[in-house]
Scaffold this motif. Structure first.
Motif, PDB file in Angstrom:
ATOM      1  N   LEU A   3      15.129 -26.216 -34.405  1.00  0.00           N
ATOM      2  CA  LEU A   3      13.926 -26.433 -33.992  1.00  0.00           C
ATOM      3  C   LEU A   3      12.926 -25.372 -34.369  1.00  0.00           C
ATOM      4  N   LEU A   4      13.330 -24.478 -33.176  1.00  0.00           N
ATOM      5  CA  LEU A   4      11.984 -23.576 -32.280  1.00  0.00           C
ATOM      6  C   LEU A   4      12.437 -21.874 -33.793  1.00  0.00           C
ATOM      7  N   TYR A   5      13.239 -21.608 -34.874  1.00  0.00           N
ATOM      8  CA  TYR A   5      12.851 -21.100 -35.654  1.00  0.00           C
ATOM      9  C   TYR A   5      12.093 -21.640 -36.024  1.00  0.00           C
ATOM     10  N   ARG A   6      12.106 -23.183 -36.527  1.00  0.00           N
ATOM     11  CA  ARG A   6      11.624 -24.176 -37.868  1.00  0.00           C
ATOM     12  C   ARG A   6      10.037 -23.779 -37.041  1.00  0.00           C
ATOM     13  N   HIS A   7       9.660 -23.537 -35.848  1.00  0.00           N
ATOM     14  CA  HIS A   7       8.600 -23.642 -36.025  1.00  0.00           C
ATOM     15  C   HIS A   7       7.911 -22.170 -35.464  1.00  0.00           C
ATOM     16  N   ARG A   8       8.722 -21.837 -35.805  1.00  0.00           N
ATOM     17  CA  ARG A   8       7.876 -20.250 -35.058  1.00  0.00           C
ATOM     18  C   ARG A   8       6.770 -19.910 -34.750  1.00  0.00           C
ATOM     19  N   ASP A   9       6.103 -20.139 -36.362  1.00  0.00           N
ATOM     20  CA  ASP A   9       4.681 -19.545 -36.398  1.00  0.00           C
ATOM     21  C   ASP A   9       3.731 -20.172 -35.231  1.00  0.00           C
ATOM     22  N   GLU A  10       3.958 -21.717 -35.727  1.00  0.00           N
ATOM     23  CA  GLU A  10       3.327 -22.315 -34.397  1.00  0.00           C
ATOM     24  C   GLU A  10       3.539 -21.383 -32.665  1.00  0.00           C
ATOM     25  N   ILE A  11       4.616 -21.431 -32.637  1.00  0.00           N
ATOM     26  CA  ILE A  11       5.063 -20.419 -31.236  1.00  0.00           C
ATOM     27  C   ILE A  11       4.395 -19.628 -30.947  1.00  0.00           C
ATOM     28  N   ILE A  12       4.567 -18.506 -31.813  1.00  0.00           N
ATOM     29  CA  ILE A  12       4.222 -17.459 -32.374  1.00  0.00           C
ATOM     30  C   ILE A  12       2.024 -17.616 -31.702  1.00  0.00           C
ATOM     31  N   ASP A  13       1.517 -18.261 -32.769  1.00  0.00           N
ATOM     32  CA  ASP A  13       0.243 -18.533 -32.715  1.00  0.00           C
ATOM     33  C   ASP A  13      -0.361 -18.976 -30.908  1.00  0.00           C
ATOM     34  N   SER A  14       0.716 -20.290 -30.787  1.00  0.00           N
ATOM     35  CA  SER A  14       0.592 -20.263 -28.942  1.00  0.00           C
ATOM     36  C   SER A  14       0.449 -19.717 -28.485  1.00  0.00           C
ATOM     37  N   MET A  15       0.992 -18.505 -28.480  1.00  0.00           N
ATOM     38  CA  MET A  15       1.372 -17.945 -27.314  1.00  0.00           C
ATOM     39  C   MET A  15       0.769 -16.445 -27.630  1.00  0.00           C
ATOM     40  N   THR A  16       0.112 -16.134 -28.670  1.00  0.00           N
ATOM     41  CA  THR A  16      -1.103 -14.633 -29.023  1.00  0.00           C
ATOM     42  C   THR A  16      -2.172 -16.113 -28.227  1.00  0.00           C
ATOM     43  N   LYS A  17      -2.350 -17.027 -28.748  1.00  0.00           N
ATOM     44  CA  LYS A  17      -3.615 -17.921 -28.252  1.00  0.00           C
ATOM     45  C   LYS A  17      -3.564 -17.719 -26.046  1.00  0.00           C
ATOM     46  N   ILE A  18      -2.141 -17.878 -26.027  1.00  0.00           N
ATOM     47  CA  ILE A  18      -2.271 -18.365 -24.594  1.00  0.00           C
ATOM     48  C   ILE A  18      -3.185 -16.467 -23.885  1.00  0.00           C
ATOM     49  N   ILE A  19      -2.257 -15.520 -24.410  1.00  0.00           N
ATOM     50  CA  ILE A  19      -2.249 -14.337 -24.420  1.00  0.00           C
ATOM     51  C   ILE A  19      -3.862 -14.440 -24.096  1.00  0.00           C
ATOM     52  N   SER A  20      -4.288 -14.254 -24.889  1.00  0.00           N
ATOM     53  CA  SER A  20      -5.896 -13.662 -25.509  1.00  0.00           C
ATOM     54  C   SER A  20      -6.228 -14.038 -24.392  1.00  0.00           C
TER      55      SER A  20
END
Length: 426
Positions: free
Chosen positions: A71-88
């Motif tokens: 599940l995590l690797y399949r939704h990798r793009d969504e996870i990365i987008d969420s992490m980037t949004k939280i950081i910025s």
């Protein structure tokens, strides 16, 4: 033993115990307690397997099962987008961090990180990498000449006159102190040395040579000096200085105070001449330094560290780490230095957070996007792996607990409710 290893151990023990009690079940007459043990182990094994499947499905395909797994690797793009949004948008806003930065001592944090095994080894690797790059850069043509030129330029720019003048004026503030008397004794020893005579003669000769290109009055003085013996002039100057030092040592009270004020005014009045004279001496001294030879010797001495394999590598790491830790402990022992370093780090963080915080989020995105499946899973598991292992451990515990409850209910139903229902029906 990590929690993941404990979870695997519990799963393995549950399976082994289940096989053993299963064989005992079908080959012997069992008691109620043996039935309970079999039921509990069976429930714990089921709970362990179910949670193992659920946790593994987050990262991989357990037993090759293709549906709703990985599940995590399949939704990798969504996870990365969420992490980037939280950081910025949330974590790196300057207004949120400015107050928190002043609640942190970066030097203490650095020391704590270096004392940990992981931080210490990473830092040693960084030190070696920096030293290796510096060594390779120093081997390039023209590098040593460029470094030596910058060192000489830096040394010539140091304001020696202002430094020594300030120290001397501070010393004159208390003419009756032991330090002041020691300074007079030190000056007397220097003046009485033979090297001081040679220095005076050299300065007089240099002054005479430079005055040939000066004004008419200086030229006239030079002609006079050319007639007089420079050795005699140097000796007279030395005698004058010695007599002046005698006055200092014999003076007391107001007389010494007056001499201090007189010398202080003299230093201020001669500031221009002192700067010119000392700067010329400083330039000549810096030019005479064998900096190129020092750099060559340093490079040759460091060569062994990079040619002796792992032994030289570890020796260099030990040397660099020892020096850095020594400097760090020195800074920590003086609160004003430690506070100054913390303040500089805070200012740098404020500048980065204010102007470059969006780029940090972009960098995080680029780094995470470059991870393949294995590295991406390792990154996530390193952050939450222990908690996921606890889920598996809890699965075995909860399964065993439910097994006890279900077994108790079945026995209660068998020996209490079933006879009661039969009595009512029949």
């Amino acid at each position: 033993m990590t929690y993941r290893q404990r979870a695997n151990t519990i799963l393995g023990l549950s399976f082994v115990c289940f096989i053993a009690i299963f064989l005992w079940w079908y080959t012997h007459d069992v008691s109620v307690w043996e039935e309970l043990l079999f039921f509990v182990i069976q429930s714990a094994l089921i709970g362990s397997i179910a949670d193992w499947f659920a946790v593994t499905a987050l990262f991989e395909k357990p037993l090759g099962f293709p549906y709703h797994t990985e599940l995590l690797y399949r939704h990798r793009d969504e996870i990365i987008d969420s992490m980037t949004k939280i950081i910025s948008e949330k974590l790196l806003q300057p207004n949120m961090w400015q107050d928190k930065l002043y609640q942190i001592s970066f030097i203490d944090k650095l020391v704590g990180w270096l004392r940990g095994p992981n931080g210490r080894e990473k830092f040693r690797s960084v030190l070696y990498e920096v030293a290796q790059r510096a060594y390779r850069y120093a081997q390039k043509g023209g590098t040593q000449a460029s470094i030596a030129s910058h060192i000489r330029k830096y040394l010539k720019q140091q304001p020696l006159v202002s430094f020594f003048q300030d120290r001397l004026i501070s010393l004159l503030e208390d003419p009756n102190s032991h330090m002041f008397n020691d300074a007079i004794g030190l000056v007397r020893e220097l003046v009485n040395s033979d090297d001081f005579d040679s220095l005076l003669e050299k300065l007089i000769i240099q002054w005479r040579e430079e005055s040939q290109h000066s004004s008419m009055s200086s030229l006239t003085l030079t002609k006079v000096l050319g007639i007089v013996d420079t050795h005699k002039i140097a000796r007279d100057i030395k005698l004058g200085i010695v007599e002046w030092l005698d006055q200092w040592e014999q003076a007391e009270g107001e007389q010494r105070e007056w001499l201090c004020r007189k010398l202080e005014l003299f230093l201020y009045s001669m500031n221009g001449q002192l700067v010119f004279g000392v700067q010329n001496w400083q330039d000549q001294f810096v030019d005479s330094l064998p900096i190129e030879q020092w750099l060559t010797a340093t490079q040759n001495s460091a060569k062994d560290y990079f040619t002796k394999g792992d032994q030289g590598k570890e020796e260099l790491k030990d040397l660099l780490e020892e020096q850095f830790i020594h400097y760090l402990e020195y800074c920590r022992s003086y609160p004003e230095i430690k506070d100054w370093l913390d303040e500089q780090i805070r200012r740098a963080c404020n500048v980065i957070l204010e102007h470059e915080h969006s780029l940090i989020a972009v960098a995080v995105r680029d780094v995470l996007s470059s991870f393949d499946k294995k590295r991406f899973n390792q990154f996530l598991e390193s952050k939450v792996g222990e908690d996921l292992a606890w889920i598996r451990i809890n699965g075995a515990i909860v399964g065993a607990s439910i097994g006890i409850c279900v077994f108790g209910f079945l026995k209660l139903y068998q020996f209490t409710i079933v006879p009661l229902l039969r009595g009512i029906v029949l």
